[in-house]
Design an enzyme around this catalytic site. Structure first.
Site, short mmCIF file in Angstrom:
data_model
loop_
_atom_site.label_atom_id
_atom_site.label_comp_id
_atom_site.label_asym_id
_atom_site.label_seq_id
_atom_site.Cartn_x
_atom_site.Cartn_y
_atom_site.Cartn_z
N ARG A 18 0.94 -1.18 0.00
CA ARG A 18 0.21 -0.16 0.02
C ARG A 18 0.86 1.08 0.12
O ARG A 18 1.90 1.15 0.28
CB ARG A 18 -0.93 0.08 1.24
CG ARG A 18 -0.03 -0.22 2.60
CD ARG A 18 -1.16 0.02 3.76
NE ARG A 18 -0.33 0.21 5.10
CZ ARG A 18 -0.56 0.79 6.02
NH1 ARG A 18 -1.66 1.26 6.21
NH2 ARG A 18 0.32 0.58 7.06
N THR A 68 12.55 3.44 8.52
CA THR A 68 12.03 2.80 7.26
C THR A 68 12.24 3.87 6.00
O THR A 68 11.82 4.75 6.00
CB THR A 68 10.53 2.79 7.51
OG1 THR A 68 10.47 1.58 8.63
CG2 THR A 68 10.33 1.66 6.36
N LYS A 90 15.34 0.15 7.74
CA LYS A 90 14.45 -0.90 7.45
C LYS A 90 14.19 -0.73 5.82
O LYS A 90 13.69 0.43 5.78
CB LYS A 90 13.23 -1.18 8.17
CG LYS A 90 12.50 -2.21 7.90
CD LYS A 90 11.27 -2.48 8.92
CE LYS A 90 10.32 -3.42 8.60
NZ LYS A 90 9.23 -3.60 9.64
N LYS A 124 11.95 -1.19 2.23
CA LYS A 124 11.18 -1.78 1.83
C LYS A 124 11.28 -2.21 0.37
O LYS A 124 11.76 -1.19 -0.46
CB LYS A 124 9.85 -0.91 1.87
CG LYS A 124 9.16 -0.49 3.15
CD LYS A 124 8.64 -1.70 3.90
CE LYS A 124 7.93 -1.45 5.31
NZ LYS A 124 7.37 -2.27 5.85
N ASP A 171 12.46 -5.65 4.03
CA ASP A 171 11.17 -6.16 4.26
C ASP A 171 10.34 -6.06 2.96
O ASP A 171 10.25 -5.27 2.39
CB ASP A 171 10.33 -5.09 5.17
CG ASP A 171 8.98 -5.70 5.78
OD1 ASP A 171 8.53 -6.71 5.26
OD2 ASP A 171 8.10 -4.76 6.34
N GLU A 220 12.49 -9.67 6.17
CA GLU A 220 11.25 -9.81 6.99
C GLU A 220 10.15 -10.11 6.15
O GLU A 220 10.00 -9.74 4.83
CB GLU A 220 10.94 -8.57 7.49
CG GLU A 220 9.70 -8.40 8.12
CD GLU A 220 9.28 -7.02 9.17
OE1 GLU A 220 8.29 -6.97 9.50
OE2 GLU A 220 10.19 -6.18 9.10
N ASP A 231 6.30 -11.77 10.06
CA ASP A 231 5.48 -10.60 10.34
C ASP A 231 4.00 -11.15 10.03
O ASP A 231 3.37 -11.52 10.98
CB ASP A 231 6.00 -9.46 9.80
CG ASP A 231 5.24 -8.20 9.98
OD1 ASP A 231 4.21 -8.33 11.12
OD2 ASP A 231 5.23 -7.14 9.34
N LYS A 283 3.23 -7.14 16.73
CA LYS A 283 2.71 -5.75 16.61
C LYS A 283 1.20 -6.03 17.23
O LYS A 283 0.67 -6.97 17.08
CB LYS A 283 2.35 -5.53 14.85
CG LYS A 283 3.51 -5.35 14.15
CD LYS A 283 3.30 -5.13 12.75
CE LYS A 283 4.47 -4.97 12.00
NZ LYS A 283 4.35 -4.63 10.40
N SER A 296 5.23 -1.92 14.49
CA SER A 296 3.78 -1.11 14.35
C SER A 296 3.24 -1.03 13.29
O SER A 296 3.77 -1.28 11.93
CB SER A 296 4.03 0.20 15.07
OG SER A 296 4.90 1.00 14.31
N ILE A 328 1.25 2.46 10.65
CA ILE A 328 1.34 3.81 10.69
C ILE A 328 0.65 4.45 11.77
O ILE A 328 -0.85 4.68 11.60
CB ILE A 328 1.05 4.37 9.36
CG1 ILE A 328 2.11 3.95 8.47
CG2 ILE A 328 1.49 5.93 9.51
CD1 ILE A 328 3.48 3.97 8.43
N ASP A 361 11.08 -1.29 15.77
CA ASP A 361 10.39 -0.67 14.47
C ASP A 361 9.62 0.23 14.85
O ASP A 361 8.27 0.03 14.74
CB ASP A 361 10.06 -1.77 13.58
CG ASP A 361 9.80 -1.06 12.45
OD1 ASP A 361 10.30 0.02 11.84
OD2 ASP A 361 9.00 -1.69 11.51
#
Length: 365
Positions: free
Chosen positions: A24, A135, A160, A162, A191, A219, A244, A268, A296, A298, A321
């Site tokens: 997303r 991130t 981290k 993405k 990730d 991840e 995750d 999380k 977590s 956002i 994180d």
């Protein structure tokens, strides 16, 4: 001490820069804020962000779960009989993990205040300070490299990254550019957010290893339901693999731990349904010799404060994180955790230490 009222409010805070993953793109942090008020006027706080692609929840569904199911059932319950309250939160409605987590967090906040302790001390009190990563969102390699260099300049020692959104060659180029721009001393976590197949993941990770890119962990490389693929990747590479989205519940954790499908687990609160279930997952992992990360969605500093209290209380949670509040254009929370670059400090105040949360219609005190 009984619960007198449970209320909700919506908030929306723009991000400084769009947050992009394989799943997303987020431009505004939205959430439902939950406030539990005890009969003596004491208040506890919780936050539930809508993350439809992960938990299946929207703002409307969160408010519906809290206001029509959880609040009516819990109002009048004795806060000192917490196990009964937590059992009801878990069993009154299926799924809706973020809604459950927000209500449960607010109850835990009240309990810790009743005890006169910061929540992390009530939960175990292992440490008061932790260090978060930062991130780097999915963009073209050059932009990601510049972002990474800026975060390192700002004092972050772990990044981290993405990936998983486009082709494998581009993902590898992203990581090469970040390592080049960030330097050799920075820890890099990758990730994929379920974006690869098992074969793609093995090929990509082996390539990273051969090139000496020094990746700390990877991840959720494959789809959350593909535990066989997750285990295939874990067994085929030297780099530690973290589960995750494959782990929401203690039962999910059991299957991953039993089959040794991953080397690490990311917990999380919004996936687990709150602190109580998160503690169970961590205890199971610790018994199996598997360390955990706490992460977590956002979230504002309210939701992250709760997650930090959980993470800081447990020795087996060794990676963190919690950068989301640093991505927001404004801070709507008074009290709670404090940041100094990547270092997060918990206040001495009882409970979460939060005194006020502003929202679109005004503010709650």
């Amino acid at each position: 001490m009984k619960i007198a009222e449970i209320t909700t409010n919506r908030i929306a805070v723009p991000l400084k820069k769009p947050f992009k993953t394989a799943l997303r793109t987020v431009r505004t942090a939205e959430a439902v804020i939950v406030k539990v008020t005890a009969e003596n006027g004491m208040t506890g706080w919780g936050e539930a962000p809508p993350t439809a692609v992960i938990t299946g929840e929207t703002l409307d569904s969160i408010e519906g779960a809290v206001n029509t199911i959880l609040a009516p059932a819990l109002t009048g319950c004795n806060l000192r009989m917490a196990e009964a309250i937590f059992h009801d939160i878990d069993k009154l409605i299926v799924g809706n993990t973020s809604a459950k987590a927000a209500v449960e967090t607010a109850v835990y906040d009240c309990l810790a205040q009743l005890c006169g302790l910061p929540l992390y001390q009530l939960l175990g009190g292992y440490r008061r300070e932790i260090e978060t990563d930062f991130t780097v969102s999915v963009n073209d390699p050059e932009e990601m490299g510049k972002d990474a260099a800026r975060y390192v300049q700002e004092g972050f020692r772990t990044l981290k990254i993405k990936v998983g959104k486009n082709d494998m060659a581009t993902d590898l180029e992203r990581i090469r550019e970040i390592r080049k721009q960030a330097g050799p001393a920075v820890r890099i976590r990758v990730d994929a957010n379920q974006g690869w197949t098992a074969k793609q993941a093995v090929k990509a990770i082996r390539k990273m290893e051969d090139e000496g890119l020094s990746i700390e962990l990877v991840e959720q490389p494959v789809h959350r339901l593909d535990l066989e693929g997750l285990k295939q990747v874990t067994d085929a590479v030297d780099t530690p693999i973290m589960a995750d989205e494959s782990v929401f519940t203690p039962r999910d954790a059991f299957h991953v731990l039993k089959t040794r499908s991953a080397d690490l687990i990311n917990i999380k609160l919004m996936k687990a349904g709150g602190i109580r279930q998160a503690l169970k997952i961590n205890a199971m992992a610790e018994a199996c010799g598997v360390e955990c990360m706490a992460g977590s969605m956002i979230e504002t500093r309210l939701g992250i404060t709760a997650a930090v209290h959980f993470a800081a209380s447990q020795k087996n949670v060794t990676k963190f994180d919690f950068d989301a509040p640093l991505m927001l254009k404004e801070d709507i929370v008074e009290g709670g955790i404090r940041y100094h670059a990547g270092t997060i400090t918990i206040p001495d105040a009882p409970g979460l230490g939060i005194t006020k949360v502003c929202h679109e219609g005004g503010e709650d005190k």
